[in-house]
Design a protein around this motif. Structure first.
Motif, PDB file in Angstrom:
ATOM      1  N   ARG A   1      12.539 -37.542 -29.038  1.00 18.39           N
ATOM      2  CA  ARG A   1      12.238 -38.190 -27.757  1.00 18.39           C
ATOM      3  C   ARG A   1      11.937 -37.174 -26.669  1.00 18.39           C
ATOM      4  NH1 ARG A   1      16.371 -43.362 -26.940  1.00 18.39           N
ATOM      5  NH2 ARG A   1      16.290 -44.124 -29.084  1.00 18.39           N
ATOM      6  N   VAL A   2      12.669 -36.070 -26.688  1.00 14.87           N
ATOM      7  CA  VAL A   2      12.425 -35.010 -25.702  1.00 14.87           C
ATOM      8  C   VAL A   2      11.157 -34.248 -26.055  1.00 14.87           C
ATOM      9  CG1 VAL A   2      13.317 -32.878 -24.693  1.00 14.87           C
ATOM     10  CG2 VAL A   2      14.864 -34.800 -25.141  1.00 14.87           C
ATOM     11  N   PHE A   3      10.972 -33.974 -27.327  1.00 18.57           N
ATOM     12  CA  PHE A   3       9.836 -33.163 -27.757  1.00 18.57           C
ATOM     13  C   PHE A   3       8.499 -33.795 -27.346  1.00 18.57           C
ATOM     14  CE2 PHE A   3       6.671 -31.624 -30.817  1.00 18.57           C
ATOM     15  CZ  PHE A   3       6.883 -30.262 -30.742  1.00 18.57           C
ATOM     16  N   VAL A   4       8.378 -35.094 -27.447  1.00 18.48           N
ATOM     17  CA  VAL A   4       7.094 -35.740 -27.122  1.00 18.48           C
ATOM     18  C   VAL A   4       6.790 -35.706 -25.638  1.00 18.48           C
ATOM     19  CG1 VAL A   4       7.125 -37.235 -29.148  1.00 18.48           C
ATOM     20  CG2 VAL A   4       8.130 -38.048 -27.010  1.00 18.48           C
ATOM     21  N   THR A   5       7.788 -35.378 -24.794  1.00 16.34           N
ATOM     22  CA  THR A   5       7.533 -35.299 -23.352  1.00 16.34           C
ATOM     23  C   THR A   5       7.030 -33.928 -22.930  1.00 16.34           C
ATOM     24  OG1 THR A   5       9.778 -34.552 -22.784  1.00 16.34           O
ATOM     25  CG2 THR A   5       9.432 -36.925 -22.984  1.00 16.34           C
ATOM     26  N   ILE A   6       7.063 -32.956 -23.847  1.00 13.25           N
ATOM     27  CA  ILE A   6       6.635 -31.594 -23.511  1.00 13.25           C
ATOM     28  C   ILE A   6       5.103 -31.543 -23.478  1.00 13.25           C
ATOM     29  CG2 ILE A   6       6.711 -29.164 -24.193  1.00 13.25           C
ATOM     30  CD1 ILE A   6       9.431 -30.306 -23.442  1.00 13.25           C
ATOM     31  N   ASP A   7       4.566 -31.135 -22.345  1.00 15.87           N
ATOM     32  CA  ASP A   7       3.099 -31.030 -22.238  1.00 15.87           C
ATOM     33  C   ASP A   7       2.569 -29.986 -23.223  1.00 15.87           C
ATOM     34  OD1 ASP A   7       2.976 -32.958 -20.244  1.00 15.87           O
ATOM     35  OD2 ASP A   7       3.417 -31.473 -18.693  1.00 15.87           O
ATOM     36  N   ASP A   8       3.114 -28.807 -23.175  1.00 12.50           N
ATOM     37  CA  ASP A   8       2.817 -27.787 -24.185  1.00 12.50           C
ATOM     38  C   ASP A   8       3.825 -26.655 -24.101  1.00 12.50           C
ATOM     39  OD1 ASP A   8       1.623 -26.571 -26.321  1.00 12.50           O
ATOM     40  OD2 ASP A   8       0.135 -25.531 -25.130  1.00 12.50           O
ATOM     41  N   GLU A   9       3.960 -26.035 -22.938  1.00 13.71           N
ATOM     42  CA  GLU A   9       4.835 -24.872 -22.833  1.00 13.71           C
ATOM     43  C   GLU A   9       6.292 -25.267 -22.647  1.00 13.71           C
ATOM     44  OE1 GLU A   9       3.675 -21.048 -20.777  1.00 13.71           O
ATOM     45  OE2 GLU A   9       5.225 -21.740 -19.415  1.00 13.71           O
ATOM     46  N   PHE A  10       7.162 -24.711 -23.479  1.00 14.85           N
ATOM     47  CA  PHE A  10       8.601 -24.930 -23.316  1.00 14.85           C
ATOM     48  C   PHE A  10       9.103 -24.093 -22.168  1.00 14.85           C
ATOM     49  CE2 PHE A  10       8.422 -26.900 -27.402  1.00 14.85           C
ATOM     50  CZ  PHE A  10       9.573 -27.655 -27.516  1.00 14.85           C
TER      51      PHE A  10
ATOM     52  N   THR B   1      17.439 -15.543 -25.661  1.00 20.48           N
ATOM     53  CA  THR B   1      16.080 -16.093 -25.794  1.00 20.48           C
ATOM     54  C   THR B   1      15.564 -16.793 -24.542  1.00 20.48           C
ATOM     55  OG1 THR B   1      16.905 -18.227 -26.653  1.00 20.48           O
ATOM     56  CG2 THR B   1      16.488 -16.478 -28.254  1.00 20.48           C
ATOM     57  N   LYS B   2      16.361 -16.859 -23.481  1.00 19.28           N
ATOM     58  CA  LYS B   2      16.000 -17.681 -22.323  1.00 19.28           C
ATOM     59  C   LYS B   2      14.692 -17.261 -21.650  1.00 19.28           C
ATOM     60  CE  LYS B   2      19.165 -14.979 -19.433  1.00 19.28           C
ATOM     61  NZ  LYS B   2      20.422 -15.057 -18.649  1.00 19.28           N
ATOM     62  N   ASN B   3      14.271 -16.030 -21.814  1.00 22.05           N
ATOM     63  CA  ASN B   3      13.031 -15.579 -21.184  1.00 22.05           C
ATOM     64  C   ASN B   3      11.828 -15.609 -22.134  1.00 22.05           C
ATOM     65  OD1 ASN B   3      14.210 -14.999 -18.633  1.00 22.05           O
ATOM     66  ND2 ASN B   3      15.037 -13.088 -19.449  1.00 22.05           N
ATOM     67  N   ILE B   4      12.053 -16.082 -23.349  1.00 19.96           N
ATOM     68  CA  ILE B   4      10.957 -16.189 -24.315  1.00 19.96           C
ATOM     69  C   ILE B   4      10.249 -17.527 -24.128  1.00 19.96           C
ATOM     70  CG2 ILE B   4      10.350 -16.301 -26.766  1.00 19.96           C
ATOM     71  CD1 ILE B   4      12.741 -14.539 -27.368  1.00 19.96           C
ATOM     72  N   LYS B   5       8.936 -17.491 -24.019  1.00 22.59           N
ATOM     73  CA  LYS B   5       8.166 -18.725 -23.857  1.00 22.59           C
ATOM     74  C   LYS B   5       7.497 -19.099 -25.172  1.00 22.59           C
ATOM     75  CE  LYS B   5       7.225 -18.121 -18.918  1.00 22.59           C
ATOM     76  NZ  LYS B   5       6.179 -18.031 -17.863  1.00 22.59           N
ATOM     77  N   THR B   6       7.445 -20.385 -25.419  1.00 24.02           N
ATOM     78  CA  THR B   6       6.757 -20.869 -26.616  1.00 24.02           C
ATOM     79  C   THR B   6       6.017 -22.147 -26.258  1.00 24.02           C
ATOM     80  OG1 THR B   6       7.029 -21.412 -28.963  1.00 24.02           O
ATOM     81  CG2 THR B   6       8.688 -22.284 -27.451  1.00 24.02           C
ATOM     82  N   ARG B   7       5.217 -22.636 -27.181  1.00 24.26           N
ATOM     83  CA  ARG B   7       4.430 -23.847 -26.932  1.00 24.26           C
ATOM     84  C   ARG B   7       4.736 -24.885 -28.001  1.00 24.26           C
ATOM     85  NH1 ARG B   7       0.737 -23.246 -23.050  1.00 24.26           N
ATOM     86  NH2 ARG B   7       0.239 -21.131 -22.348  1.00 24.26           N
TER      87      ARG B   7
ATOM     88  N   ASN C   1       6.807 -22.463 -34.884  1.00 19.69           N
ATOM     89  CA  ASN C   1       7.945 -21.582 -35.114  1.00 19.69           C
ATOM     90  C   ASN C   1       9.188 -22.426 -35.407  1.00 19.69           C
ATOM     91  OD1 ASN C   1       9.092 -22.333 -32.508  1.00 19.69           O
ATOM     92  ND2 ASN C   1       7.524 -21.004 -31.600  1.00 19.69           N
ATOM     93  N   LEU C   2      10.302 -21.765 -35.669  1.00 17.01           N
ATOM     94  CA  LEU C   2      11.509 -22.501 -36.038  1.00 17.01           C
ATOM     95  C   LEU C   2      11.973 -23.414 -34.914  1.00 17.01           C
ATOM     96  CD1 LEU C   2      13.814 -22.884 -38.150  1.00 17.01           C
ATOM     97  CD2 LEU C   2      15.091 -21.178 -36.838  1.00 17.01           C
ATOM     98  N   TYR C   3      11.915 -22.925 -33.692  1.00 14.70           N
ATOM     99  CA  TYR C   3      12.395 -23.708 -32.552  1.00 14.70           C
ATOM    100  C   TYR C   3      11.615 -25.012 -32.410  1.00 14.70           C
ATOM    101  CZ  TYR C   3      13.733 -24.841 -27.739  1.00 14.70           C
ATOM    102  OH  TYR C   3      14.189 -25.472 -26.604  1.00 14.70           O
ATOM    103  N   THR C   4      10.300 -24.930 -32.384  1.00 13.85           N
ATOM    104  CA  THR C   4       9.502 -26.151 -32.212  1.00 13.85           C
ATOM    105  C   THR C   4       9.637 -27.074 -33.417  1.00 13.85           C
ATOM    106  OG1 THR C   4       7.529 -25.037 -33.100  1.00 13.85           O
ATOM    107  CG2 THR C   4       7.827 -25.017 -30.708  1.00 13.85           C
ATOM    108  N   THR C   5       9.768 -26.495 -34.606  1.00 14.68           N
ATOM    109  CA  THR C   5       9.926 -27.307 -35.811  1.00 14.68           C
ATOM    110  C   THR C   5      11.216 -28.117 -35.763  1.00 14.68           C
ATOM    111  OG1 THR C   5       8.694 -25.705 -37.147  1.00 14.68           O
ATOM    112  CG2 THR C   5      10.123 -27.237 -38.330  1.00 14.68           C
ATOM    113  N   LEU C   6      12.310 -27.461 -35.366  1.00 15.96           N
ATOM    114  CA  LEU C   6      13.599 -28.153 -35.276  1.00 15.96           C
ATOM    115  C   LEU C   6      13.605 -29.159 -34.125  1.00 15.96           C
ATOM    116  CD1 LEU C   6      16.022 -25.148 -35.874  1.00 15.96           C
ATOM    117  CD2 LEU C   6      15.444 -26.961 -37.492  1.00 15.96           C
ATOM    118  N   ALA C   7      13.021 -28.759 -32.997  1.00 14.33           N
ATOM    119  CA  ALA C   7      12.985 -29.666 -31.846  1.00 14.33           C
ATOM    120  C   ALA C   7      12.213 -30.941 -32.168  1.00 14.33           C
ATOM    121  CB  ALA C   7      12.362 -28.958 -30.646  1.00 14.33           C
ATOM    122  N   LYS C   8      11.101 -30.796 -32.868  1.00 10.97           N
ATOM    123  CA  LYS C   8      10.288 -31.952 -33.226  1.00 10.97           C
ATOM    124  C   LYS C   8      11.044 -32.883 -34.167  1.00 10.97           C
ATOM    125  CE  LYS C   8       5.747 -33.180 -35.093  1.00 10.97           C
ATOM    126  NZ  LYS C   8       4.466 -32.635 -35.636  1.00 10.97           N
TER     127      LYS C   8
END
Length: 236
Positions: free
Chosen positions: A227-236, A204-210, A215-222
């Motif tokens: 603490r890390v999630f809130v520092t993301i401007d938008d694009e992972f 998945t390293k070349n897949i971009k998300t926001r 999606n599952l990734y952003t849901t779990l990350a949030k």
């Protein structure tokens, strides 16, 4: 230093260290192997170095090793010590999530390290990692069946944990992890007892998300990396 690294270092139990491998292996079971520079022959130098280095760290200090693309949902303490987890349906025990204590674990790690070094193949991606782990466990558990490894619960002081605790989302679903359409379905696959979830970075390293996507990734990350999630401007 990135905002994400600052966020990680805000946790009191997170540290970042730089180690020199040739110095770190001095007076360890891996010293001769590393000094012989066999890793330089590897077609997968990063992966193979990591395979060796994770066991070396656990031999020296004990504790838990996790791949950096694992999201942790629960404390690992309830899983006991001296364990690895079944990965997928192909009868392989993964080395992405390992635990060894400093009492009996040191002896066990050395057994795994010797197989890794004695049977090292520089041209095969998984031979020196998960396949090495599985080879040794087939001897410790006296069976080639990973299901039997799990059911035996104690293989000379080591145990294998069912996939649902560590890898509830399998590698063949990697694209769905970043597709909002499958978020609800994948969340249902995650057992309430699941401790970790693997994001399969190799695929998945070349897949971009926001961060704005659901999606599952952003849901779990949030939920589990706030603490890390809130520092993301938008694009992972």
């Amino acid at each position: 230093m990135t905002k994400q690294l600052h966020a990680l270092l805000s946790y009191p139990n997170v540290n970042v260290l730089m180690l020199k491998l040739h110095e770190f292996v001095f007076d360890t079971p891996a010293e001769e192997f590393i000094i012989s520079n066999q890793l330089y022959k590897s077609l997968f130098p990063v992966e193979h170095t990591s395979d060796v280095f994770r066991l070396l760290l656990l031999w020296k200090y004990g504790g838990t090793y996790l791949d950096s693309d694992m999201i942790v949902r629960r404390q690992v303490d309830n899983l006991g010590t001296n364990f690895a987890c079944l990965d997928g349906e192909e009868g392989i025990v993964a080395n992405a999530f390992l635990n060894f204590d400093l009492i009996d674990g040191n002896r066990l790690v050395e057994i795994f390290m010797h197989d890794q070094m004695e049977n090292y193949i520089p041209s095969e991606w998984g031979h020196n990692g998960p396949k090495s782990l599985t080879r040794v466990l087939s001897q410790l558990c006296q069976t080639n069946s990973t299901n039997e490894m799990i059911s035996r619960q104690n293989c000379d002081g080591f145990h294998v944990i069912p996939r649902k605790f560590c890898f509830p989302i399998m590698a063949n679903h990697y694209e769905k992890i970043f597709n909002e359409t499958f978020t609800k379905t994948l969340l249902q696959k995650i057992s309430s007892n699941s401790v970790t979830i693997h994001m399969w970075n190799g695929l998945t390293k070349n897949i971009k998300t926001r961060a704005s996507e659901r999606n599952l990734y952003t849901t779990l990350a949030k939920n589990y990396c706030p603490r890390v999630f809130v520092t993301i401007d938008d694009e992972f």
